[in-house]
Design a protein around this motif. Sequence first.
Motif, PDB file in Angstrom:
ATOM      1  N   LEU A   8       0.819  -1.212   0.000  1.00 14.61           N
ATOM      2  CA  LEU A   8       0.000   0.000   0.000  1.00 14.61           C
ATOM      3  C   LEU A   8       0.851   1.259   0.000  1.00 14.61           C
ATOM      4  N   ARG A   9       1.960   1.232   0.714  1.00 15.44           N
ATOM      5  CA  ARG A   9       2.865   2.381   0.701  1.00 15.44           C
ATOM      6  C   ARG A   9       3.429   2.579  -0.711  1.00 15.44           C
ATOM      7  N   ALA A  10       3.783   1.487  -1.381  1.00 18.71           N
ATOM      8  CA  ALA A  10       4.283   1.581  -2.755  1.00 18.71           C
ATOM      9  C   ALA A  10       3.214   2.155  -3.679  1.00 18.71           C
ATOM     10  N   LEU A  11       1.975   1.761  -3.482  1.00 18.36           N
ATOM     11  CA  LEU A  11       0.889   2.296  -4.293  1.00 18.36           C
ATOM     12  C   LEU A  11       0.738   3.794  -4.072  1.00 18.36           C
ATOM     13  N   LEU A  12       0.773   4.234  -2.833  1.00 16.40           N
ATOM     14  CA  LEU A  12       0.634   5.660  -2.545  1.00 16.40           C
ATOM     15  C   LEU A  12       1.758   6.475  -3.164  1.00 16.40           C
ATOM     16  N   GLN A  13       2.929   5.893  -3.303  1.00 16.40           N
ATOM     17  CA  GLN A  13       4.083   6.589  -3.867  1.00 16.40           C
ATOM     18  C   GLN A  13       4.164   6.477  -5.389  1.00 16.40           C
ATOM     19  N   ALA A  14       3.285   5.687  -5.987  1.00 15.01           N
ATOM     20  CA  ALA A  14       3.381   5.386  -7.416  1.00 15.01           C
ATOM     21  C   ALA A  14       2.861   6.481  -8.329  1.00 15.01           C
ATOM     22  N   GLY A  15       2.127   7.428  -7.825  1.00 14.48           N
ATOM     23  CA  GLY A  15       1.643   8.524  -8.653  1.00 14.48           C
ATOM     24  C   GLY A  15       0.195   8.345  -9.073  1.00 14.48           C
ATOM     25  N   ALA A  16      -0.348   9.414  -9.610  1.00 12.15           N
ATOM     26  CA  ALA A  16      -1.758   9.451  -9.997  1.00 12.15           C
ATOM     27  C   ALA A  16      -2.094   8.355 -10.999  1.00 12.15           C
ATOM     28  N   GLY A  17      -3.237   7.731 -10.792  1.00 12.90           N
ATOM     29  CA  GLY A  17      -3.722   6.711 -11.710  1.00 12.90           C
ATOM     30  C   GLY A  17      -3.186   5.317 -11.475  1.00 12.90           C
ATOM     31  N   ALA A  18      -2.273   5.161 -10.530  1.00 16.31           N
ATOM     32  CA  ALA A  18      -1.690   3.837 -10.255  1.00 16.31           C
ATOM     33  C   ALA A  18      -2.715   2.942  -9.573  1.00 16.31           C
ATOM     34  N   ARG A  19      -2.493   1.642  -9.705  1.00 20.14           N
ATOM     35  CA  ARG A  19      -3.378   0.642  -9.090  1.00 20.14           C
ATOM     36  C   ARG A  19      -2.568  -0.502  -8.522  1.00 20.14           C
ATOM     37  N   LEU A  20      -3.096  -1.085  -7.460  1.00 23.21           N
ATOM     38  CA  LEU A  20      -2.590  -2.353  -6.956  1.00 23.21           C
ATOM     39  C   LEU A  20      -3.440  -3.415  -7.621  1.00 23.21           C
ATOM     40  N   VAL A  21      -2.793  -4.315  -8.353  1.00 21.71           N
ATOM     41  CA  VAL A  21      -3.533  -5.323  -9.104  1.00 21.71           C
ATOM     42  C   VAL A  21      -3.054  -6.718  -8.729  1.00 21.71           C
ATOM     43  N   MET A  22      -3.916  -7.685  -9.020  1.00 23.87           N
ATOM     44  CA  MET A  22      -3.557  -9.085  -8.880  1.00 23.87           C
ATOM     45  C   MET A  22      -3.561  -9.671 -10.284  1.00 23.87           C
ATOM     46  N   GLU A  23      -2.437 -10.276 -10.628  1.00 21.92           N
ATOM     47  CA  GLU A  23      -2.295 -10.865 -11.960  1.00 21.92           C
ATOM     48  C   GLU A  23      -1.464 -12.133 -11.850  1.00 21.92           C
ATOM     49  N   LYS A  24      -2.011 -13.201 -12.358  1.00 25.35           N
ATOM     50  CA  LYS A  24      -1.316 -14.493 -12.333  1.00 25.35           C
ATOM     51  C   LYS A  24      -0.883 -14.875 -10.927  1.00 25.35           C
ATOM     52  N   GLY A  25      -1.768 -14.625  -9.949  1.00 21.61           N
ATOM     53  CA  GLY A  25      -1.504 -15.020  -8.578  1.00 21.61           C
ATOM     54  C   GLY A  25      -0.524 -14.160  -7.816  1.00 21.61           C
ATOM     55  N   ARG A  26      -0.165 -13.003  -8.374  1.00 22.82           N
ATOM     56  CA  ARG A  26       0.777 -12.104  -7.703  1.00 22.82           C
ATOM     57  C   ARG A  26       0.198 -10.704  -7.631  1.00 22.82           C
ATOM     58  N   LEU A  27       0.624  -9.951  -6.628  1.00 24.39           N
ATOM     59  CA  LEU A  27       0.238  -8.555  -6.507  1.00 24.39           C
ATOM     60  C   LEU A  27       1.315  -7.687  -7.133  1.00 24.39           C
ATOM     61  N   ALA A  28       0.876  -6.600  -7.769  1.00 25.30           N
ATOM     62  CA  ALA A  28       1.824  -5.668  -8.364  1.00 25.30           C
ATOM     63  C   ALA A  28       1.222  -4.276  -8.351  1.00 25.30           C
ATOM     64  N   THR A  43      -8.055  -5.316 -10.498  1.00 23.18           N
ATOM     65  CA  THR A  43      -7.711  -4.200  -9.624  1.00 23.18           C
ATOM     66  C   THR A  43      -8.137  -4.518  -8.194  1.00 23.18           C
ATOM     67  N   VAL A  44      -7.191  -4.406  -7.279  1.00 24.07           N
ATOM     68  CA  VAL A  44      -7.475  -4.582  -5.856  1.00 24.07           C
ATOM     69  C   VAL A  44      -7.900  -3.244  -5.271  1.00 24.07           C
ATOM     70  N   VAL A  45      -7.135  -2.195  -5.565  1.00 20.35           N
ATOM     71  CA  VAL A  45      -7.479  -0.845  -5.110  1.00 20.35           C
ATOM     72  C   VAL A  45      -6.733   0.173  -5.971  1.00 20.35           C
ATOM     73  N   GLU A  46      -7.404   1.270  -6.253  1.00 17.78           N
ATOM     74  CA  GLU A  46      -6.785   2.374  -6.981  1.00 17.78           C
ATOM     75  C   GLU A  46      -6.138   3.324  -5.978  1.00 17.78           C
ATOM     76  N   ARG A  47      -5.098   3.997  -6.413  1.00 19.12           N
ATOM     77  CA  ARG A  47      -4.360   4.904  -5.532  1.00 19.12           C
ATOM     78  C   ARG A  47      -5.271   5.971  -4.931  1.00 19.12           C
ATOM     79  N   ASP A  48      -6.091   6.607  -5.750  1.00 20.79           N
ATOM     80  CA  ASP A  48      -6.949   7.680  -5.243  1.00 20.79           C
ATOM     81  C   ASP A  48      -7.955   7.161  -4.227  1.00 20.79           C
ATOM     82  N   GLU A  49      -8.476   5.957  -4.452  1.00 16.07           N
ATOM     83  CA  GLU A  49      -9.406   5.353  -3.492  1.00 16.07           C
ATOM     84  C   GLU A  49      -8.692   5.097  -2.164  1.00 16.07           C
ATOM     85  N   LEU A  50      -7.476   4.564  -2.239  1.00 17.62           N
ATOM     86  CA  LEU A  50      -6.710   4.298  -1.023  1.00 17.62           C
ATOM     87  C   LEU A  50      -6.423   5.591  -0.280  1.00 17.62           C
TER      88      LEU A  50
END
Length: 79
Positions: A8-28, A43-50
């Motif tokens: 979640l900290r990485a997502l907050l630092q990733a910039g506008a429009g970024a998302r935490l996603v699950m793909e092929k059993g991994r989070l990115a 999509t697990v959560v969008e940066r702005d939502e978080l």
Amino acid sequence: MKVTAADLRALLQAGAGARLVMEKGRLAVLPASELPRHEGAMTVVERDELRGRVGAAPDDRVLDEQATILSTEIGTLGA
């Protein structure tokens, strides 16, 4: 699938429009520019939502709580 405060900290630092996603059993964390190449990712959560949930500078306790909530939501989906 376990979401961590570090994710979640990485997502907050990733910039506008970024998302935490699950793909092929991994989070990115994907920046907005990468999203078109990962159409099948869930999509697990969008940066702005978080940011709306935790604010601009959350402490680790708040991020841990949100990570637990998101992990539970993923588990409910059967992922």
